[in-house]
Design a protein around this motif. Structure first.
Motif, PDB file in Angstrom:
ATOM      1  N   LYS A  38      -7.363  11.895  15.345  1.00 50.05           N
ATOM      2  CA  LYS A  38      -6.533  11.184  16.385  1.00 50.05           C
ATOM      3  C   LYS A  38      -7.432  10.021  16.957  1.00 50.05           C
ATOM      4  CE  LYS A  38      -4.219  12.862  20.408  1.00 50.05           C
ATOM      5  NZ  LYS A  38      -3.946  14.014  21.253  1.00 50.05           N
ATOM      6  N   VAL A  39      -6.768   9.018  17.167  1.00 47.32           N
ATOM      7  CA  VAL A  39      -7.133   7.747  17.786  1.00 47.32           C
ATOM      8  C   VAL A  39      -6.580   7.377  19.023  1.00 47.32           C
ATOM      9  CG1 VAL A  39      -7.761   5.467  17.205  1.00 47.32           C
ATOM     10  CG2 VAL A  39      -7.730   7.254  15.417  1.00 47.32           C
ATOM     11  N   THR A  40      -7.175   7.077  19.926  1.00 46.70           N
ATOM     12  CA  THR A  40      -6.832   6.454  21.246  1.00 46.70           C
ATOM     13  C   THR A  40      -7.443   5.294  21.716  1.00 46.70           C
ATOM     14  OG1 THR A  40      -6.353   8.874  21.868  1.00 46.70           O
ATOM     15  CG2 THR A  40      -5.873   7.541  23.579  1.00 46.70           C
ATOM     16  N   VAL A  41      -6.842   4.456  22.238  1.00 45.82           N
ATOM     17  CA  VAL A  41      -7.487   3.050  22.557  1.00 45.82           C
ATOM     18  C   VAL A  41      -6.649   2.699  23.760  1.00 45.82           C
ATOM     19  CG1 VAL A  41      -8.112   0.796  21.832  1.00 45.82           C
ATOM     20  CG2 VAL A  41      -7.604   2.593  20.179  1.00 45.82           C
ATOM     21  N   ALA A  72      -1.477  -0.858  26.911  1.00 46.30           N
ATOM     22  CA  ALA A  72      -1.084   0.120  27.879  1.00 46.30           C
ATOM     23  C   ALA A  72      -1.392   1.493  27.281  1.00 46.30           C
ATOM     24  CB  ALA A  72       0.422   0.246  28.288  1.00 46.30           C
ATOM     25  N   ASN A  73      -1.241   1.480  25.895  1.00 41.84           N
ATOM     26  CA  ASN A  73      -1.332   2.984  25.249  1.00 41.84           C
ATOM     27  C   ASN A  73      -1.630   2.413  23.722  1.00 41.84           C
ATOM     28  OD1 ASN A  73      -0.320   5.276  23.509  1.00 41.84           O
ATOM     29  ND2 ASN A  73      -1.598   6.006  25.156  1.00 41.84           N
ATOM     30  N   CYS A  74      -2.508   3.094  22.821  1.00 45.61           N
ATOM     31  CA  CYS A  74      -2.344   3.018  21.559  1.00 45.61           C
ATOM     32  C   CYS A  74      -2.894   4.396  21.247  1.00 45.61           C
ATOM     33  CB  CYS A  74      -3.262   1.927  20.932  1.00 45.61           C
ATOM     34  SG  CYS A  74      -3.643   1.748  19.372  1.00 45.61           S
ATOM     35  N   THR A  75      -1.958   4.849  20.114  1.00 50.36           N
ATOM     36  CA  THR A  75      -1.999   6.437  19.807  1.00 50.36           C
ATOM     37  C   THR A  75      -1.948   6.575  18.016  1.00 50.36           C
ATOM     38  OG1 THR A  75      -0.972   7.468  21.779  1.00 50.36           O
ATOM     39  CG2 THR A  75      -1.321   8.983  19.839  1.00 50.36           C
ATOM     40  N   GLY A  76      -3.071   6.866  17.522  1.00 46.16           N
ATOM     41  CA  GLY A  76      -2.896   6.978  16.052  1.00 46.16           C
ATOM     42  C   GLY A  76      -3.188   8.310  15.558  1.00 46.16           C
ATOM     43  N   ASN A  77      -3.043   8.607  14.171  1.00 44.82           N
ATOM     44  CA  ASN A  77      -3.552   9.669  13.597  1.00 44.82           C
ATOM     45  C   ASN A  77      -4.153   9.127  12.196  1.00 44.82           C
ATOM     46  OD1 ASN A  77      -1.656   9.315  11.129  1.00 44.82           O
ATOM     47  ND2 ASN A  77      -0.068  10.087  12.791  1.00 44.82           N
ATOM     48  N   LYS A  81      -4.832   7.964   2.288  1.00 48.66           N
ATOM     49  CA  LYS A  81      -3.858   6.963   1.531  1.00 48.66           C
ATOM     50  C   LYS A  81      -4.489   6.470   0.413  1.00 48.66           C
ATOM     51  CE  LYS A  81      -0.273   3.494   1.572  1.00 48.66           C
ATOM     52  NZ  LYS A  81       0.241   2.211   2.202  1.00 48.66           N
ATOM     53  N   ASP A  82      -4.284   6.760  -0.908  1.00 50.54           N
ATOM     54  CA  ASP A  82      -5.163   6.281  -2.061  1.00 50.54           C
ATOM     55  C   ASP A  82      -6.351   6.948  -1.956  1.00 50.54           C
ATOM     56  OD1 ASP A  82      -2.735   4.979  -2.621  1.00 50.54           O
ATOM     57  OD2 ASP A  82      -3.054   2.898  -1.835  1.00 50.54           O
ATOM     58  N   ALA A  83      -6.521   7.993  -1.434  1.00 44.42           N
ATOM     59  CA  ALA A  83      -7.862   8.705  -1.514  1.00 44.42           C
ATOM     60  C   ALA A  83      -8.888   8.042  -0.306  1.00 44.42           C
ATOM     61  CB  ALA A  83      -8.507   8.730  -2.600  1.00 44.42           C
ATOM     62  N   LYS A  84      -8.132   7.074   0.519  1.00 40.11           N
ATOM     63  CA  LYS A  84      -9.189   6.510   1.596  1.00 40.11           C
ATOM     64  C   LYS A  84      -8.478   6.921   2.838  1.00 40.11           C
ATOM     65  CE  LYS A  84     -10.486   2.701  -1.448  1.00 40.11           C
ATOM     66  NZ  LYS A  84      -9.583   1.515  -2.080  1.00 40.11           N
ATOM     67  N   PRO A  85      -9.583   7.067   4.035  1.00 35.75           N
ATOM     68  CA  PRO A  85      -9.134   7.220   5.325  1.00 35.75           C
ATOM     69  C   PRO A  85      -8.218   6.023   5.705  1.00 35.75           C
ATOM     70  CG  PRO A  85     -11.136   7.549   5.242  1.00 35.75           C
ATOM     71  CD  PRO A  85     -11.003   7.129   3.854  1.00 35.75           C
ATOM     72  N   MET A  86      -7.198   6.377   6.497  1.00 36.80           N
ATOM     73  CA  MET A  86      -5.976   5.445   6.789  1.00 36.80           C
ATOM     74  C   MET A  86      -5.732   5.795   8.261  1.00 36.80           C
ATOM     75  SD  MET A  86      -2.410   5.180   6.732  1.00 36.80           S
ATOM     76  CE  MET A  86      -1.288   3.895   7.106  1.00 36.80           C
ATOM     77  N   ILE A  87      -5.618   5.020   9.069  1.00 36.37           N
ATOM     78  CA  ILE A  87      -5.169   5.060  10.517  1.00 36.37           C
ATOM     79  C   ILE A  87      -3.762   4.472  10.503  1.00 36.37           C
ATOM     80  CG2 ILE A  87      -5.182   4.477  12.865  1.00 36.37           C
ATOM     81  CD1 ILE A  87      -8.372   3.942  12.262  1.00 36.37           C
ATOM     82  N   HIS A  88      -2.834   5.625  11.030  1.00 30.93           N
ATOM     83  CA  HIS A  88      -1.436   4.998  11.332  1.00 30.93           C
ATOM     84  C   HIS A  88      -1.188   5.209  13.005  1.00 30.93           C
ATOM     85  CE1 HIS A  88       3.207   6.134  11.389  1.00 30.93           C
ATOM     86  NE2 HIS A  88       2.993   4.778  11.776  1.00 30.93           N
ATOM     87  N   ALA A  89      -0.983   3.953  13.602  1.00 31.45           N
ATOM     88  CA  ALA A  89      -1.167   3.699  14.918  1.00 31.45           C
ATOM     89  C   ALA A  89       0.127   3.101  15.807  1.00 31.45           C
ATOM     90  CB  ALA A  89      -2.498   3.247  15.681  1.00 31.45           C
TER      91      ALA A  89
ATOM     92  N   THR B  40       1.322  15.429  20.776  1.00 32.10           N
ATOM     93  CA  THR B  40       1.312  13.830  20.732  1.00 32.10           C
ATOM     94  C   THR B  40       2.345  13.532  19.463  1.00 32.10           C
ATOM     95  OG1 THR B  40      -1.006  13.910  21.203  1.00 32.10           O
ATOM     96  CG2 THR B  40      -0.037  11.673  20.864  1.00 32.10           C
ATOM     97  N   VAL B  41       3.266  12.478  19.418  1.00 31.05           N
ATOM     98  CA  VAL B  41       4.110  12.212  18.392  1.00 31.05           C
ATOM     99  C   VAL B  41       4.064  10.693  18.271  1.00 31.05           C
ATOM    100  CG1 VAL B  41       6.175  12.529  17.214  1.00 31.05           C
ATOM    101  CG2 VAL B  41       5.468  14.159  18.926  1.00 31.05           C
ATOM    102  N   ILE B  42       3.862  10.265  17.000  1.00 29.83           N
ATOM    103  CA  ILE B  42       4.349   8.636  16.696  1.00 29.83           C
ATOM    104  C   ILE B  42       5.323   8.906  15.743  1.00 29.83           C
ATOM    105  CG2 ILE B  42       2.410   7.738  17.973  1.00 29.83           C
ATOM    106  CD1 ILE B  42       1.353   7.176  14.885  1.00 29.83           C
ATOM    107  N   GLY B  43       6.294   7.774  15.430  1.00 28.89           N
ATOM    108  CA  GLY B  43       7.297   7.821  14.373  1.00 28.89           C
ATOM    109  C   GLY B  43       8.476   6.866  14.699  1.00 28.89           C
ATOM    110  N   ALA B  44       9.456   7.291  14.109  1.00 27.24           N
ATOM    111  CA  ALA B  44      10.756   6.315  14.609  1.00 27.24           C
ATOM    112  C   ALA B  44      11.890   7.610  14.729  1.00 27.24           C
ATOM    113  CB  ALA B  44      10.859   5.315  13.420  1.00 27.24           C
TER     114      ALA B  44
END
Lengths: 140, 140, 140
Positions: A38-41, A72-77, A81-89, B40-44
């Protein structure tokens, strides 16, 4: 569809002035080989770029905010993806009047100051693959 | 008034297309018997419903956003209400222009795509009961 | 620039009606001697105050929202400033129409109801000091 994890490590850190937010976070996650988490910024940016996914056309459209903004907020997981770490935020910005803009965090969001917390989870990571219903690359 | 916990488990998962966001999350939490924790949730979403609590009238009023929206952020906590696990969550949405709407997450918010992280805490769960000052069911 | 931590304790609690949000959270963190960690809050306020940092003038400007608002999200981190625990938090509010306002959380934000989760991290805390590039007190 869910997977179970334990918290392995927590990282706190400061993001470099002038770097691209999602690219910088992705670098850290790849360097630390974090495959689930989980990522928070919070912080501020010199410019913000968010994307909105058109659910009917199944296309992302970018919105560029060429102005100084607070994060104000940034939240990711984190997953693979294609065997590499990927952040969806996802991110939300506030401008000088406090008005907000938010959506999917995209490249082009330039850091003025940023403080992140990354929680690394131990367990089998999710892998992303094309989901035919939504047209998105979702957890399989 | 505070209680101390340890992180017990972390769950990551994907929410089903077309389901009701708060109801689906609540199902997961009940099935896993999680009595204290964080969501915590992200999505659409295909439609969003938020509530605003009128602090003077002590009533919730719903706002229905009948449009495709990104979930910019959704943050909730888990405690017990009437001896059952209950999620209290707030949410913020971004539309195609990045304009945001946010408040208390209510039923009627329909998932297009959703990725959640649930952190389960070990320790004595909070129980909700009527608070006379605010008219809300708060932690006792 | 990053540091590694483990999750030590988690605190959940209810904030008192009428108190100042950032001051109350800071009191809790000081009392528990938490030097590194993460803070999350949802709830509602009787009045909200956010600050926007002017990146050119290097000054914070306050925006006061003299109205009842939901706390859609509040996310902060804990580190040391002048050897004392300090919370840096950003917040986003939703009004009765769901319209949002957000930025840096400042004093003057008065709690109607608030539920927090504080995660305490074990490890060497960050210390804040003046950063010449941004004019902010950032992690050294």
């Amino acid at each position: 569809m869910l997977k179970e994890y334990e918290v392995k490590n927590v990282y706190m850190g400061r993001l470099p002035y002038g770097a691209d937010l999602i690219e910088e976070l992705t670098e850290i996650v790849k360097e630390k080989k974090i495959k689930a988490g989980k990522v928070t910024v919070i912080g501020a940016v010199k410019q913000g770029v968010i994307s909105f996914y058109d659910q009917e056309e199944q296309e992302y459209y970018d919105e560029i905010f060429d102005e100084k903004l607070e994060i104000a907020n940034c939240t990711g997981n984190i997953s693979l993806k294609d065997a590499k770490p990927m952040i969806h935020a996802h991110i939300s910005f506030g401008n000088e009047k406090g008005e907000m803009f938010g959506g999917h965090l995209s490249s082009g969001t330039i850091i003025f100051a940023g403080e992140y917390i990354i929680e690394e989870f131990a367990g089998e990571p999710f892998k992303r693959g094309l989901d035919k219903v939504t047209g998105l690359t979702l957890w399989e």
